[in-house]
Design an enzyme around this catalytic site. Sequence first.
Site, short mmCIF file in Angstrom:
data_model
loop_
_atom_site.label_atom_id
_atom_site.label_comp_id
_atom_site.label_asym_id
_atom_site.label_seq_id
_atom_site.Cartn_x
_atom_site.Cartn_y
_atom_site.Cartn_z
N ARG A 53 39.82 0.18 44.32
CA ARG A 53 40.80 1.26 44.46
C ARG A 53 41.19 1.78 43.08
O ARG A 53 41.11 2.98 42.83
CB ARG A 53 42.00 0.81 45.29
CG ARG A 53 42.75 2.00 45.87
CD ARG A 53 43.79 1.59 46.89
NE ARG A 53 44.82 0.81 46.25
CZ ARG A 53 45.22 -0.41 46.64
NH1 ARG A 53 44.70 -0.98 47.70
NH2 ARG A 53 46.15 -1.05 45.98
N TYR A 105 48.49 28.45 44.52
CA TYR A 105 47.73 27.92 45.65
C TYR A 105 48.72 27.60 46.78
O TYR A 105 49.62 26.78 46.61
CB TYR A 105 46.93 26.69 45.23
CG TYR A 105 46.25 26.05 46.41
CD1 TYR A 105 45.36 26.79 47.19
CD2 TYR A 105 46.51 24.74 46.77
CE1 TYR A 105 44.76 26.23 48.30
CE2 TYR A 105 45.90 24.17 47.87
CZ TYR A 105 45.04 24.93 48.63
OH TYR A 105 44.44 24.39 49.74
N ASP A 178 47.52 23.95 36.57
CA ASP A 178 46.40 23.93 37.53
C ASP A 178 45.35 24.87 36.94
O ASP A 178 45.49 26.09 36.97
CB ASP A 178 46.88 24.41 38.90
CG ASP A 178 45.75 24.42 39.94
OD1 ASP A 178 44.57 24.40 39.54
OD2 ASP A 178 46.06 24.46 41.15
N LYS A 203 36.16 22.64 43.59
CA LYS A 203 35.74 24.02 43.28
C LYS A 203 34.68 24.01 42.18
O LYS A 203 33.63 23.44 42.36
CB LYS A 203 36.96 24.85 42.89
CG LYS A 203 38.18 24.62 43.78
CD LYS A 203 37.95 24.97 45.23
CE LYS A 203 39.22 24.70 46.03
NZ LYS A 203 39.02 24.69 47.47
#
Length: 381
Positions: A53, A105, A178, A203
């Site tokens: 993890r 966004y 971002d 993206k």
Amino acid sequence: MTDPKQWSPETLAAHTLAGIDPASGAVVPGIQPSTTYLRGADNSYPHGRVYSRPDNPGYEVAANLLTKLEGGADSLLFASGMAAATALFLALSPGDHVIAPTVMYWALRRWLLEQATRWGLNVELVATDDLAALAAAIRPGQTKMVWLETPSNPMWTISDIKAVAELAHAAGAKLAVDSTVATPILTRPLSLGADLVMHSATKYLNGHSDVVAGALVTAHKDDFWARVRTNLSGVGGILGPFEAWLLQRGMRTLPIRMKAASLGAMELAQRLQSHPQILQALYPGLPGFPGHEIAARQMTGGFSGMLSIRVKGGETAAIKTAARVELWVRATSLGGVESLIEHRSSIEGPTSPVPADLLRLSVGLEAVDDLYADLDQALRA
Ligand SMILES: Cc1ncc(COP(=O)(O)O)c(C=O)c1O
């Protein structure tokens, strides 16, 4: 051998910095599916990894490459861009004041307004391209984070990272950006004073529409970053080893894809802005675009592959245009090799600030003449 510290982004990306696997001689990095790592007889972890993890050698390839490309101190990979962004906000404390852009966004804006506020964050939306409005909204000592998205979805609004960093720091706040649409190939927010960079790696970083992933990069390995790291492992929104491998493979061609997509989008924007069926083409590379001068200063090598068009005839004409395209693919998302078209306000819902006549275009790697011809017939039909 030349010093990797001097390598250009193209060279860094092509080689991923992972080197040749010493055990097999393999030229490309492997995938490590193991969930757990050997513990030594002395109770230590001789390989430096305990459990997958928090630790997987596959995460390190894409994360180290991103750290280098952004000029940061460390990076973390997440299961999605949303997992990355929310891990940052959840590293703040209840009561902290947070500023985010009015146009950003949409799913993150919704999460901030509906969920982060329930957790105690004091969220305020401000037009972050308006420095006076931003300066008036920042509360020294109380504002702990200013969040920018530049260019921002889907109007491609440009915020001045350097100027906002100065305002945020003077008030004791961190600046997080971002940078999904710009990528480190076109903008390096940390070099302009930002503290943190976030990517929806779904993206451009991956670039092939086949991985959902997110990433954060920090300028400083401080206590805040330690809390973000704890959020990654503690909340558990990790990337799988196969997805991490696909991501590093996609990143190897990032510089060349960004340049090609930017060139294509620029040419399309120039041609579309004078199309008789188009009210307005929104693209930071166009000299008349508000924010163009800031974009020209803080973006290098292009203005990205994202543009939007406002279609004459309103919402109905926009939706009909999207219905008639044959080459462009009607789908959400962005940053892949195939070009996508999307009627944005209908996906964002009634609270969206996006005009109903707007179509968002993600320009891929097809020939610009083919893309233009398809849009032209759809607009004229
Ligand atoms: C600019 C931007 N930021 C964040 C996100 C969220 O990323 P993800 O879909 O990987 O969770 C998206 C997704 O479209 C985006 O376009």
